[in-house]
Scaffold this motif. Structure first.
Motif, PDB file in Angstrom:
ATOM      1  N   LEU A 194      34.834  59.434 -38.879  1.00 54.49           N
ATOM      2  CA  LEU A 194      36.226  59.854 -38.493  1.00 54.49           C
ATOM      3  C   LEU A 194      37.227  58.724 -39.579  1.00 54.49           C
ATOM      4  O   LEU A 194      37.632  57.607 -39.093  1.00 54.49           O
ATOM      5  N   ARG A 195      37.559  59.264 -40.520  1.00 55.68           N
ATOM      6  CA  ARG A 195      38.339  58.421 -41.523  1.00 55.68           C
ATOM      7  C   ARG A 195      39.507  58.101 -41.098  1.00 55.68           C
ATOM      8  O   ARG A 195      40.367  57.076 -41.510  1.00 55.68           O
ATOM      9  N   TYR A 196      40.288  59.073 -40.144  1.00 56.65           N
ATOM     10  CA  TYR A 196      41.787  58.917 -39.698  1.00 56.65           C
ATOM     11  C   TYR A 196      41.662  58.502 -38.376  1.00 56.65           C
ATOM     12  O   TYR A 196      42.877  58.579 -37.603  1.00 56.65           O
ATOM     13  N   LEU A 197      40.759  57.950 -37.877  1.00 53.08           N
ATOM     14  CA  LEU A 197      40.610  57.538 -36.404  1.00 53.08           C
ATOM     15  C   LEU A 197      41.999  56.245 -36.032  1.00 53.08           C
ATOM     16  O   LEU A 197      42.181  56.391 -35.059  1.00 53.08           O
ATOM     17  N   ALA A 198      41.999  55.495 -36.885  1.00 59.72           N
ATOM     18  CA  ALA A 198      43.050  54.549 -36.636  1.00 59.72           C
ATOM     19  C   ALA A 198      44.344  54.990 -36.433  1.00 59.72           C
ATOM     20  O   ALA A 198      45.172  54.316 -35.864  1.00 59.72           O
ATOM     21  N   ARG A 199      44.591  56.191 -36.852  1.00 57.43           N
ATOM     22  CA  ARG A 199      46.037  56.764 -36.450  1.00 57.43           C
ATOM     23  C   ARG A 199      46.261  57.098 -35.007  1.00 57.43           C
ATOM     24  O   ARG A 199      47.387  56.952 -34.576  1.00 57.43           O
ATOM     25  N   LEU A 200      45.217  57.084 -34.143  1.00 62.70           N
ATOM     26  CA  LEU A 200      45.427  57.211 -32.753  1.00 62.70           C
ATOM     27  C   LEU A 200      46.333  55.914 -32.330  1.00 62.70           C
ATOM     28  O   LEU A 200      46.677  55.807 -31.355  1.00 62.70           O
ATOM     29  N   ILE A 201      46.278  54.806 -33.030  1.00 67.41           N
ATOM     30  CA  ILE A 201      46.879  53.539 -32.295  1.00 67.41           C
ATOM     31  C   ILE A 201      48.397  53.715 -32.902  1.00 67.41           C
ATOM     32  O   ILE A 201      49.363  53.723 -31.641  1.00 67.41           O
ATOM     33  N   GLY A 202      48.888  53.892 -33.860  1.00 65.47           N
ATOM     34  CA  GLY A 202      50.200  53.922 -34.176  1.00 65.47           C
ATOM     35  C   GLY A 202      51.025  55.276 -33.625  1.00 65.47           C
ATOM     36  O   GLY A 202      52.106  55.084 -32.986  1.00 65.47           O
ATOM     37  N   ASN A 203      50.135  56.232 -33.587  1.00 65.83           N
ATOM     38  CA  ASN A 203      50.800  57.491 -33.112  1.00 65.83           C
ATOM     39  C   ASN A 203      50.592  57.621 -31.531  1.00 65.83           C
ATOM     40  O   ASN A 203      51.076  58.861 -31.034  1.00 65.83           O
ATOM     41  N   ARG A 204      49.760  56.721 -30.748  1.00 70.17           N
ATOM     42  CA  ARG A 204      49.636  56.715 -29.420  1.00 70.17           C
ATOM     43  C   ARG A 204      49.085  58.129 -29.073  1.00 70.17           C
ATOM     44  O   ARG A 204      49.197  58.796 -28.018  1.00 70.17           O
ATOM     45  N   ILE A 205      47.883  58.441 -29.818  1.00 71.24           N
ATOM     46  CA  ILE A 205      47.566  59.867 -29.578  1.00 71.24           C
ATOM     47  C   ILE A 205      46.378  59.617 -28.467  1.00 71.24           C
ATOM     48  O   ILE A 205      45.671  58.547 -28.025  1.00 71.24           O
ATOM     49  N   ARG A 206      46.397  60.548 -27.383  1.00 66.83           N
ATOM     50  CA  ARG A 206      45.465  60.670 -26.181  1.00 66.83           C
ATOM     51  C   ARG A 206      44.392  61.517 -26.539  1.00 66.83           C
ATOM     52  O   ARG A 206      44.747  62.906 -26.596  1.00 66.83           O
ATOM     53  N   ILE A 207      42.975  61.066 -26.460  1.00 63.42           N
ATOM     54  CA  ILE A 207      41.933  61.872 -26.713  1.00 63.42           C
ATOM     55  C   ILE A 207      41.298  61.999 -25.298  1.00 63.42           C
ATOM     56  O   ILE A 207      40.874  60.778 -24.688  1.00 63.42           O
ATOM     57  N   GLN A 208      41.213  63.070 -24.541  1.00 58.81           N
ATOM     58  CA  GLN A 208      40.436  63.259 -23.449  1.00 58.81           C
ATOM     59  C   GLN A 208      39.218  64.206 -23.410  1.00 58.81           C
ATOM     60  O   GLN A 208      39.686  65.415 -23.627  1.00 58.81           O
ATOM     61  N   GLY A 209      37.978  64.022 -22.832  1.00 58.78           N
ATOM     62  CA  GLY A 209      37.133  64.904 -22.771  1.00 58.78           C
ATOM     63  C   GLY A 209      37.114  65.413 -21.384  1.00 58.78           C
ATOM     64  O   GLY A 209      37.656  64.859 -20.327  1.00 58.78           O
ATOM     65  N   PHE A 210      36.698  66.463 -21.170  1.00 58.90           N
ATOM     66  CA  PHE A 210      36.197  67.364 -19.716  1.00 58.90           C
ATOM     67  C   PHE A 210      35.491  68.099 -19.794  1.00 58.90           C
ATOM     68  O   PHE A 210      35.041  68.725 -20.725  1.00 58.90           O
ATOM     69  N   ILE A 211      35.212  68.505 -18.209  1.00 57.18           N
ATOM     70  CA  ILE A 211      34.311  69.436 -17.882  1.00 57.18           C
ATOM     71  C   ILE A 211      35.004  70.370 -17.069  1.00 57.18           C
ATOM     72  O   ILE A 211      35.789  70.123 -16.080  1.00 57.18           O
ATOM     73  N   VAL A 212      34.716  71.567 -17.321  1.00 58.47           N
ATOM     74  CA  VAL A 212      35.443  72.744 -16.456  1.00 58.47           C
ATOM     75  C   VAL A 212      35.295  72.756 -15.055  1.00 58.47           C
ATOM     76  O   VAL A 212      35.993  72.671 -14.179  1.00 58.47           O
ATOM     77  N   SER A 213      33.820  71.978 -14.453  1.00 60.38           N
ATOM     78  CA  SER A 213      34.046  71.845 -13.231  1.00 60.38           C
ATOM     79  C   SER A 213      34.805  70.856 -12.451  1.00 60.38           C
ATOM     80  O   SER A 213      34.990  70.543 -11.233  1.00 60.38           O
ATOM     81  N   ASP A 214      35.671  70.203 -13.481  1.00 61.78           N
ATOM     82  CA  ASP A 214      36.534  68.996 -13.090  1.00 61.78           C
ATOM     83  C   ASP A 214      37.761  69.924 -12.236  1.00 61.78           C
ATOM     84  O   ASP A 214      38.283  69.452 -11.420  1.00 61.78           O
ATOM     85  N   PHE A 215      37.868  71.028 -12.426  1.00 57.04           N
ATOM     86  CA  PHE A 215      38.673  71.883 -11.792  1.00 57.04           C
ATOM     87  C   PHE A 215      38.528  73.241 -10.965  1.00 57.04           C
ATOM     88  O   PHE A 215      39.004  74.098 -10.735  1.00 57.04           O
ATOM     89  N   LYS A 216      37.122  72.878 -10.467  1.00 59.48           N
ATOM     90  CA  LYS A 216      36.698  73.927  -9.671  1.00 59.48           C
ATOM     91  C   LYS A 216      37.352  74.364  -8.483  1.00 59.48           C
ATOM     92  O   LYS A 216      37.311  75.353  -7.881  1.00 59.48           O
TER      93      LYS A 216
END
Length: 329
Positions: free
Chosen positions: A255-277
């Motif tokens: 991920l060459r552009y991973l550092a952009r998540l700091i300055g741009n305050r990017i939120r990355i969230q993994g999820f599973i559909v069963s979270d919303f069962k």
């Protein structure tokens, strides 16, 4: 005699036909509260690749030599339960086989919507719920957002595109090949990039997302995730439900552009559909309304016969499906 697919060995990299075997299942009488179901539709999903590894995850791994499982639609042919009678069409999780014997509490009647039964394995089932909750809850997509969707011609991605358009958002999809790109365009996407065109995804996305992206719905990972990082706006939100690019790879993702998540305050969230069962009623309420209003389309790639199940599964990793991948018995 009923038959089911099993794993003979754990794949190293991309699975092959040698990793699977079709085995016989002993027929037995039903116990009290059980039903026998003749399966008619079997679901084929990318997450099943992770279950072929002997690692701890959100769902148990397949056992070597034992019947595999997954989503299925079938007809009750014998019942010792007050909940179901012969002839009922139901859904359950004993797929990868032609007949299932299950306790009635592991079987569900189909919701009452005017669709073909197999739709409940795709747009109106687990993939559709993944799209709905991932886009609206995990990513918090809202009016004015630009949404980038990878694997936009797949079962989840194509539903994300349509939900986003129903909500009035700008949508950019990615798909492989002219036919799939045309399908995504027909769903209402404002722009579509062909990741098989030879143009790097990061460059292609930049050409159609001049003002950046606010939401990324990730089904792919790898180059697509990196491109999304490169063009993410301030406070962008990424909902990650799959990374099919890396399921069969032992190489680390770059991920060459991973550092952009700091300055741009990017939120990355993994999820599973069963979270919303517990919120399926919300899903069926909104999807039922959009269906009635003609805002939903679906496509299916269908393999015929239980014998084709491994081939259908492997087709997921070569781009062999448009919409939901299914096996019809």
């Amino acid at each position: 005699m009923a038959r089911a697919w099993s794993l003979t060995s754990r794949p190293q990299g991309l699975p092959t036909s040698d990793n699977f075997a079709l085995i016989d299942l002993d027929r037995r009488d039903l116990g009290e509260g059980e039903v026998r179901i003749a399966n008619s539709w079997l679901s084929v999903d990318p997450y099943m690749r992770g279950r072929m590894n002997d690692v701890k995850s959100y769902t148990p791994p397949f056992e070597i030599g034992k019947p595999m499982d997954g989503g299925a639609i079938g007809t009750v042919v014998e019942s010792r339960s007050d909940r179901f009678k012969e002839g009922d069409t139901v859904q359950h999780f004993a797929g990868w086989r032609d007949e299932a014997v299950l306790p009635a509490d592991q079987v569900q009647p189909l919701p009452e919507l005017d669709v073909d039964p197999q739709a409940y394995l795709g747009q109106l089932g687990m993939p559709g719920m993944t799209a709905y909750f991932g886009l609206l809850e995990v990513a918090g997509a809202k009016e004015g957002d630009t949404v980038f969707v990878s694997a936009a011609a797949g079962a989840v991605g194509s539903t994300v595109v349509q939900i986003a358009k129903a909500k009035g958002l700008r949508v950019i999809g990615s798909a492989g090949g002219a036919e799939k790109c045309a399908w995504v365009e027909s769903l209402g996407a404002d722009a579509v990039i062909d990741y098989k065109s030879g143009t790097p995804v990061v460059k292609a996305l930049g050409e159609v997302a001049r003002n950046g992206i606010d939401v990324y719905f990730d089904n792919v990972g790898g180059e697509h995730l990196d491109a999304a990082l490169a063009h993410a706006n301030l406070h962008a939100r990424f909902a990650v439900c799959g990374m099919i690019d890396v399921y069969n790879s032992s190489k680390p993702t770059e991920l060459r552009y991973l550092a952009r998540l700091i300055g741009n305050r990017i939120r990355i969230q993994g999820f599973i559909v069963s979270d919303f069962k517990d919120r399926s009623a919300d899903f069926y309420r909104d999807m039922g309304g959009w269906l009635k209003d003609g805002k939903l389309k679906r496509n299916e790639t269908v393999f015929e016969g239980l014998e084709t199940m491994p081939a259908a599964f492997l087709g997921l990793f070569s781009g062999g499906n448009m919409g939901k991948m299914l096996v019809r018995l």
